[in-house]
Scaffold this motif. Structure first.
Motif, PDB file in Angstrom:
ATOM      1  N   LEU A 185       0.787  -1.240   0.000  1.00  0.00           N
ATOM      2  CA  LEU A 185       0.000   0.000   0.000  1.00  0.00           C
ATOM      3  C   LEU A 185       0.822   1.296   0.000  1.00  0.00           C
ATOM      4  CD1 LEU A 185      -3.065  -0.738   2.333  1.00  0.00           C
ATOM      5  CD2 LEU A 185      -3.006  -0.553  -0.161  1.00  0.00           C
ATOM      6  N   PRO A 186       1.952   1.380   0.726  1.00  0.00           N
ATOM      7  CA  PRO A 186       2.716   2.637   0.709  1.00  0.00           C
ATOM      8  C   PRO A 186       3.188   3.055  -0.681  1.00  0.00           C
ATOM      9  CG  PRO A 186       3.359   1.338   2.601  1.00  0.00           C
ATOM     10  CD  PRO A 186       2.477   0.456   1.748  1.00  0.00           C
ATOM     11  N   GLN A 187       3.176   2.136  -1.638  1.00  0.00           N
ATOM     12  CA  GLN A 187       3.576   2.498  -2.994  1.00  0.00           C
ATOM     13  C   GLN A 187       2.566   3.440  -3.654  1.00  0.00           C
ATOM     14  OE1 GLN A 187       5.026  -1.164  -5.178  1.00  0.00           O
ATOM     15  NE2 GLN A 187       5.062  -1.907  -3.059  1.00  0.00           N
ATOM     16  N   LEU A 188       1.408   3.599  -3.021  1.00  0.00           N
ATOM     17  CA  LEU A 188       0.458   4.605  -3.504  1.00  0.00           C
ATOM     18  C   LEU A 188       1.097   5.994  -3.454  1.00  0.00           C
ATOM     19  CD1 LEU A 188      -2.810   3.325  -1.777  1.00  0.00           C
ATOM     20  CD2 LEU A 188      -2.339   3.334  -4.244  1.00  0.00           C
ATOM     21  N   PHE A 189       1.975   6.212  -2.474  1.00  0.00           N
ATOM     22  CA  PHE A 189       2.686   7.491  -2.385  1.00  0.00           C
ATOM     23  C   PHE A 189       3.719   7.604  -3.508  1.00  0.00           C
ATOM     24  CE2 PHE A 189       1.125   6.832   1.943  1.00  0.00           C
ATOM     25  CZ  PHE A 189       0.537   8.062   2.204  1.00  0.00           C
ATOM     26  N   ASN A 190       4.390   6.471  -3.842  1.00  0.00           N
ATOM     27  CA  ASN A 190       5.316   6.459  -4.975  1.00  0.00           C
ATOM     28  C   ASN A 190       4.585   6.829  -6.268  1.00  0.00           C
ATOM     29  OD1 ASN A 190       6.884   3.767  -3.399  1.00  0.00           O
ATOM     30  ND2 ASN A 190       8.051   5.561  -4.021  1.00  0.00           N
ATOM     31  N   ILE A 191       3.364   6.322  -6.401  1.00  0.00           N
ATOM     32  CA  ILE A 191       2.565   6.610  -7.591  1.00  0.00           C
ATOM     33  C   ILE A 191       2.157   8.078  -7.615  1.00  0.00           C
ATOM     34  CG2 ILE A 191       0.373   6.126  -8.761  1.00  0.00           C
ATOM     35  CD1 ILE A 191       0.597   3.254  -7.552  1.00  0.00           C
ATOM     36  N   PHE A 192       1.702   8.579  -6.472  1.00  0.00           N
ATOM     37  CA  PHE A 192       1.199   9.951  -6.396  1.00  0.00           C
ATOM     38  C   PHE A 192       2.275  10.968  -6.774  1.00  0.00           C
ATOM     39  CE2 PHE A 192      -0.182  13.852  -4.214  1.00  0.00           C
ATOM     40  CZ  PHE A 192      -1.492  13.941  -4.686  1.00  0.00           C
ATOM     41  N   VAL A 193       3.510  10.722  -6.336  1.00  0.00           N
ATOM     42  CA  VAL A 193       4.582  11.692  -6.618  1.00  0.00           C
ATOM     43  C   VAL A 193       5.247  11.463  -7.970  1.00  0.00           C
ATOM     44  CG1 VAL A 193       5.042  12.023  -4.165  1.00  0.00           C
ATOM     45  CG2 VAL A 193       6.385  10.336  -5.439  1.00  0.00           C
ATOM     46  N   GLY A 194       4.910  10.355  -8.642  1.00  0.00           N
ATOM     47  CA  GLY A 194       5.406  10.156 -10.000  1.00  0.00           C
ATOM     48  C   GLY A 194       6.535   9.168 -10.186  1.00  0.00           C
ATOM     49  N   HIS A 195       6.933   8.465  -9.120  1.00  0.00           N
ATOM     50  CA  HIS A 195       7.975   7.439  -9.286  1.00  0.00           C
ATOM     51  C   HIS A 195       7.449   6.240 -10.069  1.00  0.00           C
ATOM     52  CE1 HIS A 195       9.724   9.001  -5.242  1.00  0.00           C
ATOM     53  NE2 HIS A 195      10.285   9.617  -6.263  1.00  0.00           N
ATOM     54  N   MET A 196       6.151   5.986  -9.907  1.00  0.00           N
ATOM     55  CA  MET A 196       5.537   4.787 -10.464  1.00  0.00           C
ATOM     56  C   MET A 196       4.180   5.120 -11.067  1.00  0.00           C
ATOM     57  SD  MET A 196       6.252   2.171  -7.257  1.00  0.00           S
ATOM     58  CE  MET A 196       5.248   0.859  -7.971  1.00  0.00           C
ATOM     59  N   SER A 197       3.617   4.131 -11.751  1.00  0.00           N
ATOM     60  CA  SER A 197       2.238   4.180 -12.221  1.00  0.00           C
ATOM     61  C   SER A 197       1.477   3.064 -11.501  1.00  0.00           C
ATOM     62  CB  SER A 197       2.181   3.955 -13.734  1.00  0.00           C
ATOM     63  OG  SER A 197       0.838   3.846 -14.180  1.00  0.00           O
ATOM     64  N   ILE A 198       0.173   3.073 -11.570  1.00  0.00           N
ATOM     65  CA  ILE A 198      -0.586   1.956 -11.012  1.00  0.00           C
ATOM     66  C   ILE A 198      -0.287   0.690 -11.802  1.00  0.00           C
ATOM     67  CG2 ILE A 198      -2.915   1.018 -10.660  1.00  0.00           C
ATOM     68  CD1 ILE A 198      -3.833   3.850 -10.029  1.00  0.00           C
ATOM     69  N   ILE A 199      -0.156   0.840 -13.122  1.00  0.00           N
ATOM     70  CA  ILE A 199       0.125  -0.293 -13.998  1.00  0.00           C
ATOM     71  C   ILE A 199       1.414  -0.053 -14.783  1.00  0.00           C
ATOM     72  CG2 ILE A 199      -0.676  -1.606 -16.007  1.00  0.00           C
ATOM     73  CD1 ILE A 199      -2.245  -2.193 -13.438  1.00  0.00           C
ATOM     74  N   GLY A 200       2.261  -1.077 -14.831  1.00  0.00           N
ATOM     75  CA  GLY A 200       3.518  -0.988 -15.576  1.00  0.00           C
ATOM     76  C   GLY A 200       4.391  -2.181 -15.246  1.00  0.00           C
ATOM     77  N   PRO A 201       5.566  -2.274 -15.836  1.00  0.00           N
ATOM     78  CA  PRO A 201       6.500  -3.346 -15.482  1.00  0.00           C
ATOM     79  C   PRO A 201       6.873  -3.224 -14.004  1.00  0.00           C
ATOM     80  CG  PRO A 201       7.187  -2.245 -17.490  1.00  0.00           C
ATOM     81  CD  PRO A 201       6.112  -1.403 -16.891  1.00  0.00           C
ATOM     82  N   ARG A 202       6.923  -4.330 -13.306  1.00  0.00           N
ATOM     83  CA  ARG A 202       7.245  -4.267 -11.882  1.00  0.00           C
ATOM     84  C   ARG A 202       8.665  -3.742 -11.691  1.00  0.00           C
ATOM     85  NH1 ARG A 202       5.168  -2.920  -7.410  1.00  0.00           N
ATOM     86  NH2 ARG A 202       6.125  -3.851  -5.584  1.00  0.00           N
ATOM     87  N   PRO A 203       8.858  -2.708 -10.840  1.00  0.00           N
ATOM     88  CA  PRO A 203      10.208  -2.175 -10.615  1.00  0.00           C
ATOM     89  C   PRO A 203      11.068  -3.182  -9.869  1.00  0.00           C
ATOM     90  CG  PRO A 203       8.666  -1.181  -9.069  1.00  0.00           C
ATOM     91  CD  PRO A 203       7.848  -1.991 -10.032  1.00  0.00           C
ATOM     92  N   LEU A 204      12.210  -3.510 -10.419  1.00  0.00           N
ATOM     93  CA  LEU A 204      13.080  -4.526  -9.842  1.00  0.00           C
ATOM     94  C   LEU A 204      14.246  -3.912  -9.082  1.00  0.00           C
ATOM     95  CD1 LEU A 204      13.351  -7.044 -12.827  1.00  0.00           C
ATOM     96  CD2 LEU A 204      11.780  -7.147 -10.874  1.00  0.00           C
ATOM     97  N   HIS A 205      14.771  -4.691  -8.153  1.00  0.00           N
ATOM     98  CA  HIS A 205      16.028  -4.350  -7.505  1.00  0.00           C
ATOM     99  C   HIS A 205      17.106  -4.331  -8.597  1.00  0.00           C
ATOM    100  CE1 HIS A 205      19.688  -5.024  -5.109  1.00  0.00           C
ATOM    101  NE2 HIS A 205      19.019  -4.522  -4.101  1.00  0.00           N
ATOM    102  N   GLU A 206      18.106  -3.510  -8.430  1.00  0.00           N
ATOM    103  CA  GLU A 206      19.141  -3.372  -9.464  1.00  0.00           C
ATOM    104  C   GLU A 206      19.780  -4.702  -9.849  1.00  0.00           C
ATOM    105  OE1 GLU A 206      21.527   0.507  -8.611  1.00  0.00           O
ATOM    106  OE2 GLU A 206      20.286   0.095  -6.849  1.00  0.00           O
ATOM    107  N   LYS A 207      19.909  -5.583  -8.887  1.00  0.00           N
ATOM    108  CA  LYS A 207      20.527  -6.888  -9.165  1.00  0.00           C
ATOM    109  C   LYS A 207      19.665  -7.700 -10.120  1.00  0.00           C
ATOM    110  CE  LYS A 207      22.574 -10.874  -6.810  1.00  0.00           C
ATOM    111  NZ  LYS A 207      22.841 -11.502  -5.478  1.00  0.00           N
ATOM    112  N   GLN A 208      18.344  -7.780  -9.828  1.00  0.00           N
ATOM    113  CA  GLN A 208      17.452  -8.540 -10.704  1.00  0.00           C
ATOM    114  C   GLN A 208      17.286  -7.845 -12.065  1.00  0.00           C
ATOM    115  OE1 GLN A 208      16.214  -8.595  -7.131  1.00  0.00           O
ATOM    116  NE2 GLN A 208      17.493 -10.423  -7.278  1.00  0.00           N
ATOM    117  N   PHE A 209      17.272  -6.504 -12.061  1.00  0.00           N
ATOM    118  CA  PHE A 209      17.137  -5.768 -13.312  1.00  0.00           C
ATOM    119  C   PHE A 209      18.323  -6.042 -14.229  1.00  0.00           C
ATOM    120  CE2 PHE A 209      17.421  -1.949 -16.015  1.00  0.00           C
ATOM    121  CZ  PHE A 209      16.137  -1.913 -16.523  1.00  0.00           C
TER     122      PHE A 209
END
Length: 216
Positions: A100-124
């Motif tokens: 749920l706290p990722q709603l704040f990430n979405i609100f400020v523009g780091h993320m969207s509700i829908i998109g590729p899941r953001p990965l840790h740098e290692k997995q990316f």
């Protein structure tokens, strides 16, 4: 993807995430209070993730694991029945409330509700260079086609002596196909479709989601 679609999706993200934060505020308070009084007393977990155009940002979650869990056990990979997960954390993870706290990430523009899941740098880094460029050309999401198909990711990694190797060799190639498909087919129709399917699988986890994606 047209700039018009991107602008409308961003406006929808702001409206929907802002509305959700307002409506769920009492639930936020209940979870914060419970976390403060249980486990190690930590509330939020912030982890660096790869965002749009490979720019990293701090992804927020409610704390579900022991402190410094990235340096214990399976590292940045979480397994099913992982010993690092705290008792209340198990409930949060099972219900997805820890996200749920990722709603704040979405609100400020780091993320969207829908998109590729953001990965840790290692997995990316497991994606090849071309895939990295394409997948990171759009904002990462709270949910998305890759997240839906790999909602049992922890089960796949269970009992593996080398979770990173399994993630790289078994999960990454398939997830890359799904995330690239999303980028190439991004539309407002797909945005709403994936939001609806995300809600459905939270309620009915056993549903066969592949029947809704005949063209993948």
């Amino acid at each position: 993807v047209s700039s018009e679609v991107n602008v409308i999706q961003r406006l929808l993200d702001i409206f929907l995430s802002g509305s959700a934060i307002a409506v769920l505020f009492p639930l936020f308070l209940a979870i914060i209070l419970t976390l403060r009084l249980t486990g190690e007393g930590e509330i939020f977990f912030r982890q660096s993730r790869v965002g749009k155009n490979k720019v990293t940002f701090g992804l927020l979650k409610f704390t579900t694991m022991l402190k410094n869990s990235e340096n214990i056990g399976a590292g940045t990979v979480t397994l099913k029945d992982d010993f690092r997960v705290l008792p209340f954390g198990k409930f949060l993870r099972k219900t997805k409330l820890n996200e749920l706290p990722q709603l704040f990430n979405i609100f400020v523009g780091h993320m969207s509700i829908i998109g590729p899941r953001p990965l840790h740098e290692k997995q990316f880094s497991f994606y090849n260079e071309n895939d990295q460029k394409l997948i990171s050309s759009v904002s990462p999401g709270l949910s998305g086609v890759g997240s839906i198909f790999f909602r049992d990711e922890e089960d796949i990694l269970q009992n593996s002596s080398d979770p990173d190797k399994v993630y790289k060799n078994k999960i990454t190639p398939k997830k890359a196909i799904l995330e690239k498909w999303y980028v190439r087919n991004k539309s407002l129709y797909l945005y709403f479709k994936l939001i609806l399917l995300t809600l459905i699988i939270v309620i009915v986890p056993s549903i066969n989601i592949s029947r809704f994606f005949k063209d993948i």
